[in-house]
Design a protein around this motif. Sequence first.
Motif, PDB file in Angstrom:
ATOM      1  N   PHE A  97    -113.323  47.489   3.673  1.00  0.00           N
ATOM      2  CA  PHE A  97    -112.559  47.241   4.796  1.00  0.00           C
ATOM      3  C   PHE A  97    -110.929  47.458   4.722  1.00  0.00           C
ATOM      4  N   LEU A  98    -110.146  47.555   5.616  1.00  0.00           N
ATOM      5  CA  LEU A  98    -108.674  47.294   5.274  1.00  0.00           C
ATOM      6  C   LEU A  98    -108.131  46.105   5.453  1.00  0.00           C
ATOM      7  N   GLY A  99    -107.783  45.622   4.564  1.00  0.00           N
ATOM      8  CA  GLY A  99    -107.320  44.023   4.349  1.00  0.00           C
ATOM      9  C   GLY A  99    -106.312  43.844   5.438  1.00  0.00           C
ATOM     10  N   GLU A 100    -106.154  42.423   5.611  1.00  0.00           N
ATOM     11  CA  GLU A 100    -105.372  41.849   6.697  1.00  0.00           C
ATOM     12  C   GLU A 100    -104.093  42.446   6.735  1.00  0.00           C
ATOM     13  N   MET A 101    -103.761  43.158   8.000  1.00  0.00           N
ATOM     14  CA  MET A 101    -102.383  43.712   8.296  1.00  0.00           C
ATOM     15  C   MET A 101    -101.543  42.700   8.755  1.00  0.00           C
ATOM     16  N   MET A 102    -100.882  42.202   7.718  1.00  0.00           N
ATOM     17  CA  MET A 102     -99.724  40.990   7.813  1.00  0.00           C
ATOM     18  C   MET A 102     -98.466  41.714   8.558  1.00  0.00           C
ATOM     19  N   ASN A 103     -98.220  43.170   8.430  1.00  0.00           N
ATOM     20  CA  ASN A 103     -96.967  43.453   9.118  1.00  0.00           C
ATOM     21  C   ASN A 103     -97.342  44.005  10.456  1.00  0.00           C
ATOM     22  N   TYR A 104     -97.327  42.519  11.271  1.00  0.00           N
ATOM     23  CA  TYR A 104     -97.787  42.721  12.731  1.00  0.00           C
ATOM     24  C   TYR A 104     -96.512  43.222  13.342  1.00  0.00           C
ATOM     25  N   PRO A 105     -95.191  43.120  12.906  1.00  0.00           N
ATOM     26  CA  PRO A 105     -94.203  43.710  13.661  1.00  0.00           C
ATOM     27  C   PRO A 105     -94.302  45.117  13.330  1.00  0.00           C
ATOM     28  N   GLY A 106     -94.796  45.695  12.137  1.00  0.00           N
ATOM     29  CA  GLY A 106     -94.822  47.069  12.125  1.00  0.00           C
ATOM     30  C   GLY A 106     -96.089  47.642  13.073  1.00  0.00           C
ATOM     31  N   VAL A 107     -97.124  47.005  13.395  1.00  0.00           N
ATOM     32  CA  VAL A 107     -98.273  47.535  14.278  1.00  0.00           C
ATOM     33  C   VAL A 107     -97.507  47.358  15.758  1.00  0.00           C
ATOM     34  N   LEU A 108     -96.713  46.547  16.216  1.00  0.00           N
ATOM     35  CA  LEU A 108     -96.021  46.445  17.343  1.00  0.00           C
ATOM     36  C   LEU A 108     -95.182  47.557  17.593  1.00  0.00           C
ATOM     37  N   GLY A 109     -94.433  47.812  16.422  1.00  0.00           N
ATOM     38  CA  GLY A 109     -93.187  48.684  16.482  1.00  0.00           C
ATOM     39  C   GLY A 109     -93.741  50.288  16.287  1.00  0.00           C
ATOM     40  N   GLY A 110     -95.047  50.376  16.153  1.00  0.00           N
ATOM     41  CA  GLY A 110     -95.747  51.853  15.758  1.00  0.00           C
ATOM     42  C   GLY A 110     -94.991  52.431  14.383  1.00  0.00           C
ATOM     43  N   ASP A 111     -94.825  51.502  13.531  1.00  0.00           N
ATOM     44  CA  ASP A 111     -94.455  51.854  12.179  1.00  0.00           C
ATOM     45  C   ASP A 111     -95.381  53.356  11.767  1.00  0.00           C
ATOM     46  N   LYS A 112     -94.669  54.047  11.238  1.00  0.00           N
ATOM     47  CA  LYS A 112     -95.458  55.412  10.989  1.00  0.00           C
ATOM     48  C   LYS A 112     -96.541  55.164   9.585  1.00  0.00           C
ATOM     49  N   ASP A 113     -95.928  54.415   8.522  1.00  0.00           N
ATOM     50  CA  ASP A 113     -96.780  54.086   7.400  1.00  0.00           C
ATOM     51  C   ASP A 113     -98.038  53.047   7.683  1.00  0.00           C
ATOM     52  N   VAL A 114     -97.505  51.979   8.611  1.00  0.00           N
ATOM     53  CA  VAL A 114     -98.734  51.214   8.975  1.00  0.00           C
ATOM     54  C   VAL A 114     -99.855  51.689   9.790  1.00  0.00           C
ATOM     55  N   MET A 115     -99.374  52.420  10.827  1.00  0.00           N
ATOM     56  CA  MET A 115    -100.336  53.200  11.542  1.00  0.00           C
ATOM     57  C   MET A 115    -101.348  54.146  10.822  1.00  0.00           C
ATOM     58  N   ALA A 116    -100.520  54.761  10.058  1.00  0.00           N
ATOM     59  CA  ALA A 116    -101.346  55.669   9.026  1.00  0.00           C
ATOM     60  C   ALA A 116    -102.404  54.858   8.166  1.00  0.00           C
ATOM     61  N   LYS A 117    -102.058  53.779   7.725  1.00  0.00           N
ATOM     62  CA  LYS A 117    -103.206  52.970   7.027  1.00  0.00           C
ATOM     63  C   LYS A 117    -104.360  52.745   7.899  1.00  0.00           C
ATOM     64  N   ILE A 118    -103.924  52.315   9.076  1.00  0.00           N
ATOM     65  CA  ILE A 118    -104.979  51.954   9.956  1.00  0.00           C
ATOM     66  C   ILE A 118    -105.955  52.931  10.243  1.00  0.00           C
ATOM     67  N   GLN A 119    -105.398  54.033  10.560  1.00  0.00           N
ATOM     68  CA  GLN A 119    -106.024  55.308  11.143  1.00  0.00           C
ATOM     69  C   GLN A 119    -107.073  55.777   9.752  1.00  0.00           C
ATOM     70  N   ALA A 120    -106.302  55.619   8.569  1.00  0.00           N
ATOM     71  CA  ALA A 120    -107.252  55.986   7.364  1.00  0.00           C
ATOM     72  C   ALA A 120    -108.588  55.193   7.303  1.00  0.00           C
ATOM     73  N   ALA A 121    -108.467  53.755   7.795  1.00  0.00           N
ATOM     74  CA  ALA A 121    -109.696  52.991   7.852  1.00  0.00           C
ATOM     75  C   ALA A 121    -110.659  53.298   8.907  1.00  0.00           C
ATOM     76  N   LEU A 122    -110.136  53.614  10.096  1.00  0.00           N
ATOM     77  CA  LEU A 122    -110.835  54.054  11.131  1.00  0.00           C
ATOM     78  C   LEU A 122    -111.507  55.324  11.181  1.00  0.00           C
ATOM     79  N   ARG A 123    -110.872  56.085  10.558  1.00  0.00           N
ATOM     80  CA  ARG A 123    -111.648  57.511  10.311  1.00  0.00           C
ATOM     81  C   ARG A 123    -112.610  57.508   9.097  1.00  0.00           C
ATOM     82  N   ASN A 124    -112.660  56.405   8.365  1.00  0.00           N
ATOM     83  CA  ASN A 124    -113.914  56.314   7.485  1.00  0.00           C
ATOM     84  C   ASN A 124    -114.750  55.165   8.012  1.00  0.00           C
ATOM     85  N   ASP A 125    -114.593  54.729   9.434  1.00  0.00           N
ATOM     86  CA  ASP A 125    -115.530  53.725   9.994  1.00  0.00           C
ATOM     87  C   ASP A 125    -115.502  52.453   9.449  1.00  0.00           C
TER      88      ASP A 125
END
Length: 553
Positions: A147-175
């Motif tokens: 799994f992808l560990g706790e996404m503590m950078n919630y401002p980055g999620v809410l702001g659509g930070d490029k690197d933050v979203m890329a990490k999340i997408q990497a997890a989702l692509r791998n189910d």
Amino acid sequence: MINIKGHIVDVVRREIFDGELVIKGEKIVEVRRCELPASETPWSYIMPGFVDAHVHIESSMIVPHKFARIAVSHGTIGVIADPHEIGNVLGVEGVDYMIRSGKEARFNFLFGAPSCVPAVGGDIETCGKVIDVKDTEALMARKDIGFLGEMMNYPGVLGGDKDVMAKIQAALRNDKPVDGHAPGVKGQQRDRYAAAGITTDHECSTLDEGRACIRAGMNVIIREGSAAKDYQLLSPLINESPNMVMFCTDDCHPDDFVRGHINLIVKRALADGYELWDVLKAASVNAQRHYKQKWGLLQEGDPATFITVDNVTPYFRVESTWIRGQEVFNYNSSLTSHRDFDEHILDEDFPNNFVAQPITAADINIDLKTGDTVHIIHASDGSLLTQHDEVVLTGNPLFDSQYPWTEVQKIVVYNRYVPSAKPVVGLVRGFDIKEGAIAGSVAHDCHNIVAIGSCDEYIVKAINRIVQMQGGQVVVTPEELMDIPLPIAGLMSPVSGHEIAFRTLCIQEKVREIGCKMKSPFITMAFMCLPVIPDIKITDRHLMDTKNMSIIY
């Protein structure tokens, strides 16, 4: 073949019946209903083992295979482990170390990839290593990362930070699931945070926050750790949303860990009148299903992983723990299926990252004068949250008439990764150290050196002992210095769980002697450095207004 008889607690079918498990190798090949013969001693109840749905093993101060030895004694058969503590010190090398150590135990470890190394980054704090998008994509593709560990950078999620979203997408692509960490995020922001693909949160501290989390489609992991305790407020969710609740300890100090684990939360929930099946869902089932693990639910074809208890009341005792067809704990026996005793442990070259040099009192001097506005971290026992006190000085803040004697003290954070770094000094209240100091290299999440004390002399002495040991915990009193070396990344010890728990009790007794009455002073101090938790924190670079994510100085 092994046959085990007893009262079988079938959490899938929600029934208890007399029967026996037929075990071949590591699997349950048959679950038979049968009449139990008369016995002088009552038959045990056989039920699924407990799962900690979110834990940082490093907080136990012992390595994974020794963590497992203690966990099974409490009926825990697996943990969802986020190694972001050692990740901040050693990067991917640290994650690999934890996985290797875990393989030495007959236990179920599911390790994740830390999502925020460092937790915030930029100019806010310094960690030992960085786990970037490329590293995360490689980790997400590995079979030994779940799994992808706790996404503590919630401002980055809410702001659509490029690197933050890329990490999340990497997890989702791998189910693979994505864990959350969003204290105080509500309303549309909570919905947007969940919509990014984040499916858990262990930071809910109010019932309304927990309910909002569930409405957004996220699972609430109820935390009952050493410093943060949320069960009391969140427990109604067990009854309201039994399919969306799990239990965790998050950060569990060794002296607490040897006394109990998830079993203590189960006992408490049963004592509070929650239905057995709902409690077992939260303690045993939901984490396995959410993280797509088949560790064992007493069904035919499942791994032969389970526990036996003497009853199913709030007063149950774990009698034995079985992992994949092998008994790894028995209340009446000493078993050796886990490696407890390491030969020549002091000769090993433990992984670490520590180059800090000794300091002097001049390095932690702060120039304050009447009329200055100072910002004070107000810490509370049992909470990771801090209050932000702003005070206009009428004198020295360490002896200001607005507060009782010794209430405001210095807190120092010292970068351990850069030899030329200078300490950052702030003010803190709530620790009430009368005469002495405490220091440690466990300082979430970058794990620089942090110290609090009643005067510069004691603080410097404590910090320099940490430097000399290259990691550990220290308490300085007027008469003596007591320490616990933590040579593995400055976070963990190679000794056994019970040994480190004993040393922890001794050092905490010394902390009480110098006036600090907090239950877990070192853990509370460690969280004074985590800039993703409101309202005010201190790092090796800045004093931070963490509610508004702005630098104070």
